[in-house]
Design a protein around this motif. Structure first.
Motif, PDB file in Angstrom:
ATOM      1  N   THR A  13       0.993  -1.326   0.067  1.00 10.36           N
ATOM      2  CA  THR A  13       0.061  -0.178  -0.027  1.00 10.36           C
ATOM      3  C   THR A  13       0.934   1.333   0.026  1.00 10.36           C
ATOM      4  O   THR A  13       0.416   2.899   0.021  1.00 10.36           O
ATOM      5  CB  THR A  13      -0.714   0.064   1.200  1.00 10.36           C
ATOM      6  N   ILE A  14       1.889   1.051  -0.462  1.00 12.15           N
ATOM      7  CA  ILE A  14       2.615   2.073  -0.272  1.00 12.15           C
ATOM      8  C   ILE A  14       2.839   3.246  -1.520  1.00 12.15           C
ATOM      9  O   ILE A  14       2.319   2.661  -2.821  1.00 12.15           O
ATOM     10  CB  ILE A  14       4.653   1.954  -0.647  1.00 12.15           C
ATOM     11  N   PRO A  15       2.454   4.131  -1.238  1.00 10.92           N
ATOM     12  CA  PRO A  15       1.805   5.473  -2.763  1.00 10.92           C
ATOM     13  C   PRO A  15       2.425   5.265  -3.610  1.00 10.92           C
ATOM     14  O   PRO A  15       4.396   6.034  -3.421  1.00 10.92           O
ATOM     15  CB  PRO A  15       1.322   6.767  -1.786  1.00 10.92           C
ATOM     16  N   GLN A  16       2.039   5.446  -4.694  1.00 11.08           N
ATOM     17  CA  GLN A  16       3.010   5.378  -6.212  1.00 11.08           C
ATOM     18  C   GLN A  16       2.686   6.536  -6.854  1.00 11.08           C
ATOM     19  O   GLN A  16       1.477   6.551  -7.064  1.00 11.08           O
ATOM     20  CB  GLN A  16       3.706   3.622  -6.643  1.00 11.08           C
ATOM     21  N   CYS A  17       3.272   6.895  -7.640  1.00 14.82           N
ATOM     22  CA  CYS A  17       2.978   7.887  -8.772  1.00 14.82           C
ATOM     23  C   CYS A  17       3.420   7.431 -10.482  1.00 14.82           C
ATOM     24  O   CYS A  17       3.593   6.823 -10.380  1.00 14.82           O
ATOM     25  CB  CYS A  17       3.846   9.557  -8.902  1.00 14.82           C
ATOM     26  N   ASP A  18       1.551   7.619 -11.010  1.00 12.51           N
ATOM     27  CA  ASP A  18       1.706   6.924 -11.390  1.00 12.51           C
ATOM     28  C   ASP A  18       1.281   7.325 -12.730  1.00 12.51           C
ATOM     29  O   ASP A  18       0.801   8.672 -12.816  1.00 12.51           O
ATOM     30  CB  ASP A  18       0.366   5.916 -11.363  1.00 12.51           C
ATOM     31  N   HIS A  19       1.598   7.357 -14.205  1.00  6.24           N
ATOM     32  CA  HIS A  19       1.139   7.652 -15.380  1.00  6.24           C
ATOM     33  C   HIS A  19      -0.046   7.469 -15.830  1.00  6.24           C
ATOM     34  O   HIS A  19      -0.398   6.160 -15.987  1.00  6.24           O
ATOM     35  CB  HIS A  19       2.527   7.569 -16.360  1.00  6.24           C
ATOM     36  N   LYS A  20      -1.247   8.110 -15.918  1.00  9.49           N
ATOM     37  CA  LYS A  20      -2.645   7.550 -16.168  1.00  9.49           C
ATOM     38  C   LYS A  20      -2.388   6.670 -17.914  1.00  9.49           C
ATOM     39  O   LYS A  20      -3.027   5.537 -17.985  1.00  9.49           O
ATOM     40  CB  LYS A  20      -3.465   8.518 -16.327  1.00  9.49           C
ATOM     41  N   ASP A  24       5.405   5.062 -22.213  1.00  8.20           N
ATOM     42  CA  ASP A  24       5.574   4.288 -23.588  1.00  8.20           C
ATOM     43  C   ASP A  24       4.455   4.368 -24.631  1.00  8.20           C
ATOM     44  O   ASP A  24       4.627   4.533 -25.865  1.00  8.20           O
ATOM     45  CB  ASP A  24       6.030   3.155 -23.548  1.00  8.20           C
ATOM     46  N   ARG A  25       3.833   5.089 -24.157  1.00  9.90           N
ATOM     47  CA  ARG A  25       2.374   5.715 -25.694  1.00  9.90           C
ATOM     48  C   ARG A  25       2.229   7.252 -25.461  1.00  9.90           C
ATOM     49  O   ARG A  25       0.987   7.223 -25.584  1.00  9.90           O
ATOM     50  CB  ARG A  25       1.311   4.731 -24.437  1.00  9.90           C
ATOM     51  N   GLY A  26       2.653   7.591 -24.482  1.00  8.24           N
ATOM     52  CA  GLY A  26       3.242   9.312 -25.222  1.00  8.24           C
ATOM     53  C   GLY A  26       2.530   9.863 -23.923  1.00  8.24           C
ATOM     54  O   GLY A  26       2.568  10.996 -24.181  1.00  8.24           O
ATOM     55  N   LYS A  45      -2.087  -2.295 -13.883  1.00  9.53           N
ATOM     56  CA  LYS A  45      -2.282  -1.807 -14.321  1.00  9.53           C
ATOM     57  C   LYS A  45      -1.182  -1.737 -15.213  1.00  9.53           C
ATOM     58  O   LYS A  45      -1.284  -1.734 -16.262  1.00  9.53           O
ATOM     59  CB  LYS A  45      -2.633   0.075 -13.644  1.00  9.53           C
ATOM     60  N   ARG A  46       0.593  -1.255 -14.815  1.00  6.92           N
ATOM     61  CA  ARG A  46       1.007  -1.919 -15.647  1.00  6.92           C
ATOM     62  C   ARG A  46       0.875  -3.289 -16.315  1.00  6.92           C
ATOM     63  O   ARG A  46       1.311  -3.304 -17.351  1.00  6.92           O
ATOM     64  CB  ARG A  46       2.972  -2.014 -14.522  1.00  6.92           C
ATOM     65  N   GLN A  47       0.642  -4.293 -15.566  1.00  8.59           N
ATOM     66  CA  GLN A  47       0.159  -5.362 -15.930  1.00  8.59           C
ATOM     67  C   GLN A  47      -0.317  -5.471 -16.825  1.00  8.59           C
ATOM     68  O   GLN A  47      -0.031  -6.066 -18.099  1.00  8.59           O
ATOM     69  CB  GLN A  47      -0.290  -6.827 -15.078  1.00  8.59           C
ATOM     70  N   ALA A  48      -2.006  -4.539 -16.689  1.00  4.46           N
ATOM     71  CA  ALA A  48      -2.831  -4.782 -18.054  1.00  4.46           C
ATOM     72  C   ALA A  48      -2.037  -4.065 -19.062  1.00  4.46           C
ATOM     73  O   ALA A  48      -2.233  -4.753 -20.185  1.00  4.46           O
ATOM     74  CB  ALA A  48      -3.726  -4.243 -17.341  1.00  4.46           C
ATOM     75  N   CYS A  49      -1.939  -2.819 -18.623  1.00  3.80           N
ATOM     76  CA  CYS A  49      -0.946  -2.117 -20.592  1.00  3.80           C
ATOM     77  C   CYS A  49      -0.191  -3.203 -21.038  1.00  3.80           C
ATOM     78  O   CYS A  49      -0.281  -2.761 -22.175  1.00  3.80           O
ATOM     79  CB  CYS A  49      -0.172  -0.845 -19.302  1.00  3.80           C
ATOM     80  N   SER A  50       0.472  -3.508 -20.146  1.00  2.78           N
ATOM     81  CA  SER A  50       1.388  -3.926 -21.359  1.00  2.78           C
ATOM     82  C   SER A  50       1.455  -5.160 -22.019  1.00  2.78           C
ATOM     83  O   SER A  50       1.256  -4.920 -23.439  1.00  2.78           O
ATOM     84  CB  SER A  50       2.713  -5.157 -20.524  1.00  2.78           C
ATOM     85  N   GLY A  51      -0.401  -5.259 -22.100  1.00  9.77           N
ATOM     86  CA  GLY A  51      -1.310  -6.655 -22.672  1.00  9.77           C
ATOM     87  C   GLY A  51      -2.110  -5.694 -23.351  1.00  9.77           C
ATOM     88  O   GLY A  51      -2.609  -6.239 -24.228  1.00  9.77           O
ATOM     89  N   LYS A  53      -4.609  -3.940 -25.712  1.00 10.15           N
ATOM     90  CA  LYS A  53      -5.141  -3.696 -27.422  1.00 10.15           C
ATOM     91  C   LYS A  53      -5.871  -2.445 -27.643  1.00 10.15           C
ATOM     92  O   LYS A  53      -5.596  -2.334 -29.066  1.00 10.15           O
ATOM     93  CB  LYS A  53      -5.372  -5.030 -27.747  1.00 10.15           C
ATOM     94  N   LEU A  54      -6.122  -1.141 -26.392  1.00 12.29           N
ATOM     95  CA  LEU A  54      -7.015  -0.444 -26.832  1.00 12.29           C
ATOM     96  C   LEU A  54      -6.093   0.614 -27.776  1.00 12.29           C
ATOM     97  O   LEU A  54      -5.080   0.867 -27.375  1.00 12.29           O
ATOM     98  CB  LEU A  54      -7.296   0.593 -25.648  1.00 12.29           C
ATOM     99  N   ALA A  55      -6.979   1.465 -28.709  1.00 16.15           N
ATOM    100  CA  ALA A  55      -6.243   2.207 -29.299  1.00 16.15           C
ATOM    101  C   ALA A  55      -5.893   3.395 -28.818  1.00 16.15           C
ATOM    102  O   ALA A  55      -5.057   4.499 -28.961  1.00 16.15           O
ATOM    103  CB  ALA A  55      -7.276   2.628 -30.926  1.00 16.15           C
ATOM    104  N   SER A  56      -6.648   3.896 -27.170  1.00 16.84           N
ATOM    105  CA  SER A  56      -6.801   5.261 -26.761  1.00 16.84           C
ATOM    106  C   SER A  56      -6.373   4.557 -25.521  1.00 16.84           C
ATOM    107  O   SER A  56      -7.078   3.227 -24.858  1.00 16.84           O
ATOM    108  CB  SER A  56      -7.119   5.930 -27.077  1.00 16.84           C
ATOM    109  N   CYS A  57      -5.722   5.449 -24.186  1.00 21.20           N
ATOM    110  CA  CYS A  57      -5.896   5.371 -23.149  1.00 21.20           C
ATOM    111  C   CYS A  57      -7.755   5.826 -22.221  1.00 21.20           C
ATOM    112  O   CYS A  57      -7.924   5.758 -21.286  1.00 21.20           O
ATOM    113  CB  CYS A  57      -4.745   5.978 -22.118  1.00 21.20           C
ATOM    114  N   GLU A  58      -8.083   6.836 -22.925  1.00 20.66           N
ATOM    115  CA  GLU A  58      -9.039   7.344 -22.745  1.00 20.66           C
ATOM    116  C   GLU A  58     -10.285   6.952 -21.963  1.00 20.66           C
ATOM    117  O   GLU A  58     -10.978   7.521 -20.835  1.00 20.66           O
ATOM    118  CB  GLU A  58      -9.567   8.512 -23.908  1.00 20.66           C
ATOM    119  N   GLY A  59     -10.433   4.915 -22.742  1.00 20.71           N
ATOM    120  CA  GLY A  59     -11.870   5.071 -21.684  1.00 20.71           C
ATOM    121  C   GLY A  59     -11.259   3.334 -21.413  1.00 20.71           C
ATOM    122  O   GLY A  59     -12.152   2.437 -20.811  1.00 20.71           O
ATOM    123  N   CYS A  60     -10.384   3.321 -20.228  1.00 13.05           N
ATOM    124  CA  CYS A  60      -9.229   3.097 -19.537  1.00 13.05           C
ATOM    125  C   CYS A  60      -9.987   3.265 -18.102  1.00 13.05           C
ATOM    126  O   CYS A  60      -8.804   3.733 -17.700  1.00 13.05           O
ATOM    127  CB  CYS A  60      -8.145   2.364 -20.049  1.00 13.05           C
TER     128      CYS A  60
END
Length: 108
Positions: A13-20, A24-26, A45-51, A53-60
């Motif tokens: 539960t240590i807080p981490q700063c994450d890129h929405k 690597d997707r800009g 989230k990192r695991q989900a992002c690695s696979g 196939k969404l064209a955009s992260c906006e709906g994630c």
């Protein structure tokens, strides 16, 4: 994402700063693209992002959990995950729809 109170005392539960939107997707390292996640959610989230196939992260829901108030990220055993996938496959529905049906059947 999970609603867990972040804490420096417990590793997961240590807080981490994450890129929405991942770098690597800009995604930029600017405040509108940053969020605080616990270690567990950030790893998932990192695991989900690695696979992804969404064209955009906006709906994630991993990138924008505030848009998906009814989305829960839960940890289940490998056996339970397999059973959920098998049930979903048999019924021709998504795993999240299978979970929703199970919850509705057991709701008081």
């Amino acid at each position: 994402m999970c609603g867990t109170s972040v804490s420096d005392e417990q590793f997961l539960t240590i807080p981490q700063c994450d890129h929405k939107i991942p770098a690597d997707r800009g995604g930029e390292s600017k405040l509108p693209n940053l969020q605080t996640l616990c270690t567990r959610c950030n790893l998932k989230k990192r695991q989900a992002c690695s696979g992804c196939k969404l064209a955009s992260c906006e709906g994630c829901p991993f990138a924008y959990p505030e848009k998906f108030s009814a989305v829960f990220v839960v940890s289940v055993s490998d056996t339970a995950a397999k059973q959920i996938r098998e049930l979903a496959f048999r019924e021709g529905i998504t795993p999240d729809a299978a979970i929703s049906r199970l919850v509705e059947k057991t709701a008081l």
